[in-house]
Write a protein that holds these residues in place. Structure first.
Motif, mmCIF file in Angstrom:
data_model
loop_
_atom_site.group_PDB
_atom_site.id
_atom_site.type_symbol
_atom_site.label_atom_id
_atom_site.label_comp_id
_atom_site.label_asym_id
_atom_site.label_seq_id
_atom_site.Cartn_x
_atom_site.Cartn_y
_atom_site.Cartn_z
ATOM 1 N N PHE A 85 -23.705 -51.976 -2.019
ATOM 2 C CA PHE A 85 -24.349 -50.829 -1.383
ATOM 3 C C PHE A 85 -24.180 -50.951 0.125
ATOM 4 O O PHE A 85 -24.523 -51.985 0.700
ATOM 5 N N ALA A 128 -22.032 -42.308 -4.210
ATOM 6 C CA ALA A 128 -23.063 -41.380 -3.739
ATOM 7 C C ALA A 128 -22.907 -41.261 -2.237
ATOM 8 O O ALA A 128 -22.416 -42.186 -1.579
ATOM 9 N N ASP A 138 -27.862 -36.884 -1.069
ATOM 10 C CA ASP A 138 -26.694 -37.408 -1.775
ATOM 11 C C ASP A 138 -25.534 -36.416 -1.838
ATOM 12 O O ASP A 138 -24.565 -36.664 -2.564
ATOM 13 N N LYS A 228 -35.586 -35.563 -3.358
ATOM 14 C CA LYS A 228 -34.342 -35.365 -4.113
ATOM 15 C C LYS A 228 -34.609 -34.676 -5.452
ATOM 16 O O LYS A 228 -33.862 -34.845 -6.404
ATOM 17 N N LYS A 259 -32.924 -45.323 -14.731
ATOM 18 C CA LYS A 259 -33.394 -45.794 -13.436
ATOM 19 C C LYS A 259 -34.545 -44.942 -12.947
ATOM 20 O O LYS A 259 -34.418 -43.728 -13.028
#
Ligand SMILES: NCc1[nH]cc(CCC(=O)O)c1CC(=O)O
Ligand SMILES: [Mg+2]
Length: 337
Positions: A85, A128, A138, A228, A259
């Motif tokens: 990441f 993303a 995103d 989001k 998730k």
């Protein structure tokens, strides 16, 4: 399912099998091994960087050179996969997040270094745009600030191709745009990148448990008070998760993910029972931070709670877990340093 038959007490005394260590081990139904772990790491431009993430105790941002030692630890402990990441320099962030597609970007360079030094370590990359956008969403925004689907997918597939060309073993779209798994799969096939696996963040909820992660990649301040919810799922929904998973399998996902993790174990179980495909759960930053904080206060036993939380994912049906505890858990599981 057939009904579960047991004798009545005292013919049945469930405590018999719990009495001794040997009999407890013999009836144990689930096991956690080092093969179940995927270790997420944060990468940052520079050299010699090891920078603490305050809201995630024991987690750091690494420059590519210092990350090599972390990769070596994963290899020596037998952790199969590391997930990358990026924490991107603010000067590279734009409304369209186009730096995500740059072939000489931080992530492609890091992938190449890792695969050269440690070919046996699997490398997974998040697909993303939020680490790369100036607004922290995103995807691309229209004039009202709504995240555009198909236009975003066009950039995501370029990002995924860039990662795959650099040598990523897995691309893992975490954006929740509709149709992006199919678009990425088609693009990979067209380029003959036929062995690049897609791990789809299929049932990804609009969760407040991502807070510390957004600190780590530096998207929290950009995102500000916006959320989001127009693309990540409502935590109230269960059936919708199954439809999302079904779509991603049909579009070409090799493995699917739920998730966050611990608050969503019911979804993990549903997915495994319904689809019987490789199923993963992400024990996200906020779950990690809660356990670390309680342990630091002396309120919870760190190692015991960590290992119990990971075992619970296995019991729920997960084939593996993305967890910031991977190295600490692997040390306990293997007895190695
Ligand atoms: N799309 C990016 C992404 N990939 C993984 C996480 C969260 C991981 C964690 O909290 O540990 C997020 C954050 C988000 O969607 O806002
Ligand atoms: Mg979807």
């Amino acid at each position: 399912m057939t009904s579960i038959i047991t004798a009545d007490f005292p013919a049945s005394r469930p405590r018999r099998n719990r009495r001794d260590d040997f009999s407890r081990r013999l009836v144990q139904e689930n096991v956690l091994t080092v093969n179940d772990l995927i270790y997420p790491v944060f990468v940052k431009e520079g050299t010699g960087v090891i920078e603490a993430v305050p809201s995630m105790p024991d987690v750091n941002r690494y420059s590519p050179d210092t990350l090599m030692a972390v990769a070596e630890t994963c290899v020596s402990l037998g952790i199969p996969v590391m997930a990358l990441f990026p924490s991107i320099d603010p000067s590279l962030k734009t409304p369209d997040g186009i730096a995500a597609t740059h072939e000489d970007g931080l992530i492609p360079r890091t992938i190449a270094m890792l695969k050269k030094a440690f070919p046996e370590l699997g490398i997974l990359c998040d697909v993303a745009l939020d680490p790369y956008t100036s607004h922290g969403q995103d995807g691309l925004l229209d004039e009202n600030g709504y995240v555009l689907n198909d236009e975003t997918t066009e950039i995501l597939l370029q990002q995924a191709l860039t990662q795959a060309r650099a040598g990523a073993d897995y691309v893992a779209p975490s954006d929740m745009m509709d149709g992006r798994i199919g678009a990425i799969r088609q693009a990979l096939e067209q380029e003959k990148l036929i062995y690049t696996r897609i791990m789809a963040y299929s049932a990804k909820y609009a969760s407040a448990f991502y807070g510390p992660f957004r600190d780590a990649v530096g998207s929290a301040t950009n995102l500000g008070k916006s959320n989001k919810m127009t693309y990540q799922m409502d935590p109230a929904n269960r059936n919708e998760a199954l439809r999302e998973i079904a779509a991603d399998i049909r579009e070409g996902a090799d493995m699917v993910m739920v998730k966050p993790g611990m608050p969503y174990l019911d979804i993990v179980r549903d997915v495994k029972d319904m689809f019987r495909v490789p199923t993963y759960a992400y024990q996200v930053s906020g779950e990690y931070a809660m356990i670390k904080a309680a342990a630091q206060n002396g309120w919870l036993d760190h190692d015991k709670v960590m290992m119990e939380s990971l075992m619970c994912f296995k019991r729920a049906g997960a084939d593996g877990i993305l967890t910031y505890f991977s190295i600490e858990a692997a040390r306990i599981l293997t007895g190695r340093q």
